[in-house]
Design a protein around this motif. Sequence first.
Motif, short mmCIF file in Angstrom:
data_model
loop_
_atom_site.label_atom_id
_atom_site.label_comp_id
_atom_site.label_asym_id
_atom_site.label_seq_id
_atom_site.Cartn_x
_atom_site.Cartn_y
_atom_site.Cartn_z
N GLU A 50 2.69 4.56 -0.01
CA GLU A 50 2.12 3.20 0.25
C GLU A 50 3.58 2.00 0.01
N ALA A 51 4.07 2.22 -1.35
CA ALA A 51 5.13 2.30 -1.42
C ALA A 51 6.65 2.39 -0.66
N LYS A 61 8.85 -0.82 6.48
CA LYS A 61 8.24 -2.29 7.29
C LYS A 61 9.46 -3.21 6.98
N GLU A 62 9.86 -3.70 5.38
CA GLU A 62 10.43 -4.64 4.73
C GLU A 62 11.82 -4.41 5.58
N THR A 81 8.52 -2.48 -9.42
CA THR A 81 7.28 -3.70 -8.07
C THR A 81 8.55 -4.70 -8.29
N ASP A 101 -3.56 1.10 7.83
CA ASP A 101 -2.04 -0.12 8.12
C ASP A 101 -0.93 -0.04 7.81
N GLN A 102 -0.98 1.35 7.45
CA GLN A 102 0.92 1.71 7.38
C GLN A 102 1.48 2.85 8.09
N HIS A 130 -6.43 2.75 3.22
CA HIS A 130 -5.24 1.53 3.59
C HIS A 130 -3.72 2.15 4.07
N PHE A 131 -3.41 3.30 3.37
CA PHE A 131 -2.90 3.70 3.58
C PHE A 131 -2.57 4.13 5.25
N HIS A 184 5.77 0.55 2.86
CA HIS A 184 6.35 -1.06 2.61
C HIS A 184 6.92 -1.35 2.50
N ARG A 185 8.14 -0.20 1.63
CA ARG A 185 9.39 -1.03 1.91
C ARG A 185 10.74 -0.50 3.17
N LYS A 201 10.50 -6.97 -4.81
CA LYS A 201 9.85 -8.22 -4.01
C LYS A 201 11.50 -8.28 -3.20
#
Lengths: 575, 575
Positions: free
Chosen positions: A519-520, A526-527, B293, A553-554, A549-550, A523-524, B297
């Motif tokens: 998931e982390a 995607k950014e 974390t 959505d991800q 969720h992973f 997320h990274r 960000k």
Amino acid sequence: MSWLPTLPILDWGRRYDRATLVSDGVAALIVTIMLIPQSLAYALLAGLPAEVGLYASVAPLLLYALLGTSSALAVGPVAVASLMTATAIGGLGSSFAVGTPAYWQAAITLAFVSGLMLLAMGLFKLGFLANFLSHSVISGFISASALIIAASQMKTLMGVSASGHDLLELLTALVAQAPHTHLLTLGIGVAAMVWLFWTRRQLKPLLRRWGLGPLLADVVAKAGPVAAIAVTTGLTWALDWQQSGVKVVGSIPQGLPPLTLPSLDMALWRELAMPALLIGVVGFVESVSVGQTLAAKRRERITPDQELVALGASNVGAALTGGFPVTGGFSRSVVNFDAGARTPAAGVYTAVGILLASLLLTPALYFLPQATLAATIVVAVLSLVDLGILARTWAYSKADFAAVAATLLATLATGVETGLMVGVGVSLALHLWRSSRPHIAEVGLVPGTEHYRNVQRHAVRTSERLVSLRVDESLYFANARVLEDRINDAVAQHPAMVHLVLQCSAINDIDASALESLEAIAHRLKEAGIALSLSEVKGPVMDRLQTTHFLKDQVHSVHLTHHQAVMALAPETLG
Amino acid sequence: MSWLPTLPILDWGRRYDRATLVSDGVAALIVTIMLIPQSLAYALLAGLPAEVGLYASVAPLLLYALLGTSSALAVGPVAVASLMTATAIGGLGSSFAVGTPAYWQAAITLAFVSGLMLLAMGLFKLGFLANFLSHSVISGFISASALIIAASQMKTLMGVSASGHDLLELLTALVAQAPHTHLLTLGIGVAAMVWLFWTRRQLKPLLRRWGLGPLLADVVAKAGPVAAIAVTTGLTWALDWQQSGVKVVGSIPQGLPPLTLPSLDMALWRELAMPALLIGVVGFVESVSVGQTLAAKRRERITPDQELVALGASNVGAALTGGFPVTGGFSRSVVNFDAGARTPAAGVYTAVGILLASLLLTPALYFLPQATLAATIVVAVLSLVDLGILARTWAYSKADFAAVAATLLATLATGVETGLMVGVGVSLALHLWRSSRPHIAEVGLVPGTEHYRNVQRHAVRTSERLVSLRVDESLYFANARVLEDRINDAVAQHPAMVHLVLQCSAINDIDASALESLEAIAHRLKEAGIALSLSEVKGPVMDRLQTTHFLKDQVHSVHLTHHQAVMALAPETLG
């Protein structure tokens, strides 16, 4: 297979005939001749009176014949379990001195606890636990134990007192005692050893050349230890060597094995629990490995969980008839097999033979020199030493070499219990260390196929827009962070990347910690403007990810094959 | 990356400007206000004089600012490490009673040993070891520790004495002491707790509605604990509550942190080694997870091995200045980040703030009721309790649930050290258990592709003459026997089989024990008239197999792809 233990005797008993009876009977005769001196010797090695070795050879053979699945395994006292027994009871403190009834009672209790543990493992189908004792660890352990046993017999061969549970202690004590060596005792022991090595290697071929039939030659050759016993006992009696200081076995009570009960002192059980487990598991692994080797030669099959039940019952039986921990012996089983044992009934006939010996033969053993028995042990255990395993594992795998070497050295330096635990610990630690550093390869298309291989090993096609990573390990807490690092590196190396596809063909499981890492990662990515896709996700892994969720959505997309993923996301790869 | 530790300050120090100074300064002010009561409270929780908490908040902040890679992590005394410190020293025996110089000296030594271990792990790049503390275990451990800490504070809130290192001991003692509850103390504590919960949840929105700017509202809301301290201290002084039996902090020496040395008693080091390791590793894992974390960000990156060096130096620094074990705190780091800390310089300013407090403020704290500090702790730790992890892991993976639940229950029932070791043990055992039962699937051709999938999950083509098995795990000692069993089953199920092909795409390693199993398998297959072939063997595995008798003599053929194997050996599969 039902939950209840089976009775294999119901199967082979139905087919029993006269030819099988003859085969089994001959095998039993040879094994009995071999077992009598071995049983006495291993009882002394365990710190027990000699007759206890005979007691431990009757009930276990009968129970194994009833419950075991190997047609050739011979159960009874063995060298390594006897050494482990001596170490375990030696560690209990001064109220359990060698020669006291408390010592014997502790040995009985050890067999009982060990037997219960094996029975429980068998009934709950926990035989797989024994798989954690790797072949490398067992090899190192057996070789080291054999060396310790051989060293421990030197004091009897030299006619001195010395004690210790590891090699250094033993050698130090022996060197200190060397000036007090009793030369006559040493002479008897060395002569017996030379004779035993000679009969083991050369007597059978010689007898065949003299015209004996193969079976008779075998029986005579196997009687080598018996001859050593008869001759040294006779000489000791005739020449009154006991007066000259040669230690003899002495009076052995005549009769049936006694009925005994284990101690019910729970504090003692707690102290014996770990040794009992180790003795049981080592014995089980050795038995199963001998049993499987012999079974494969006849295309038979042995059932490990049923073997646990059979060995457990054998040990409980030993405890109830004055014995000590037993297991399937390597050399006696091979002898039993070679001599033609076809069914477990051979074990029943052997038990009868031992019973007759303990009823009739024991007075004749009064003048048997202890050095002769020590010689029997030394010759038997030296065949267990296999230092070649060090060279073989060094050539194949340094990690396996490390496990063998650590077990060997730890056992020699600290004794059997610590040595075995160090071995298991090292082999598990090495496995964890390797799986915590998963191999992650960037892959590309092998031209002309739909197959993807490591870009560093093969000439493959890739695209700047899509990076394919193949993860060669299940993802779990210990390696999830490595994946994060590897993906961060890939992102840094491929500035044009817009798709990252993880080829999951080698991922068999993803635990909750690894899911958090994924998931982390997603997320990274995607950014950074990179879409994460998956390919070749296995069924069980996909079932579990469906709920998360992973995946919902991800993840950009999931593809059945990696080639489909590449064709859909970066068709230019095909050229 | 060089072997030597780096100095991150050389990087950010060069870019330091006025705007950054203001951001860091404001963040430092807010964190200082928050840290003063927390530091005092955690020192008392660790069984130490309150001022030790201030001492432990200066040098560590400075050293972390010099060596750490996170721009927002705030280092100092934290709840869980303080509880673990109390447990560790409480286990040393009666010569280390709470309140004695020996106790403080042991805490200093604990910080020193823990710091040295972290430094060593960092310098030798052993940070990966911390990966074995899975997220599931840490979650269960932190929640259980927080519950124990909350329970341990009840005695202070009730004004009674009670002690214990696990939940049962604590609750039993509290129930026994309940009749002696000091009602005025309880009233102060409950009032402080209600106030703290209210300021934490509701004060900031209220202040914003009243028209305060966001920054000022934040500072005022963070000062809630300070207000609680000021009001209860003032009331205790004005109304002479100490005479009524309210326990106060008492006289705190005024001045700089003292220079101290750890004990050099090696017996003490040995006893503290395991707690020091656990405190260090738990603190490291928590710090890194908070740091990562916060770094994500801002798209920054923290270096785990460098963090080990920084935290190790912080603990050594704490030990040399009268402190006790420290690590990166979760809530204070989040506060620091939210308040705008841009560089580790914010930590330097916070250290200066704490230093001023310990020079000037301590006389004003004489009448501070201990119940107020207990309330601060309870409110802080209850936010760490996350029992929802039980439901989340239950839904995703029963094995992860078992690890969380075992850690939680073992920690509550037996205290922090055993609980943590049970958790690590259970999670490793579950991992080994799973990898010892590899998933092995029979696969067939997905029509129209070159891809092979599980015959039980997909509509695929197969041949009666060739059976394809895909092994979904590296082969090692613990699972090699399962492969033997599975292949025996396949042979029994497919009487027409003449080729068995193992698809090795998920096999990342084959150890020496597994190689022996493969040799046994090949031998048995040959006797049954079946040829064994391999496909998709990975590079590193192939390199190693090249040297073996197995590959040379026992394997029929090796194929780059599974499809090539099937086309060569059983082309009828294509239809």
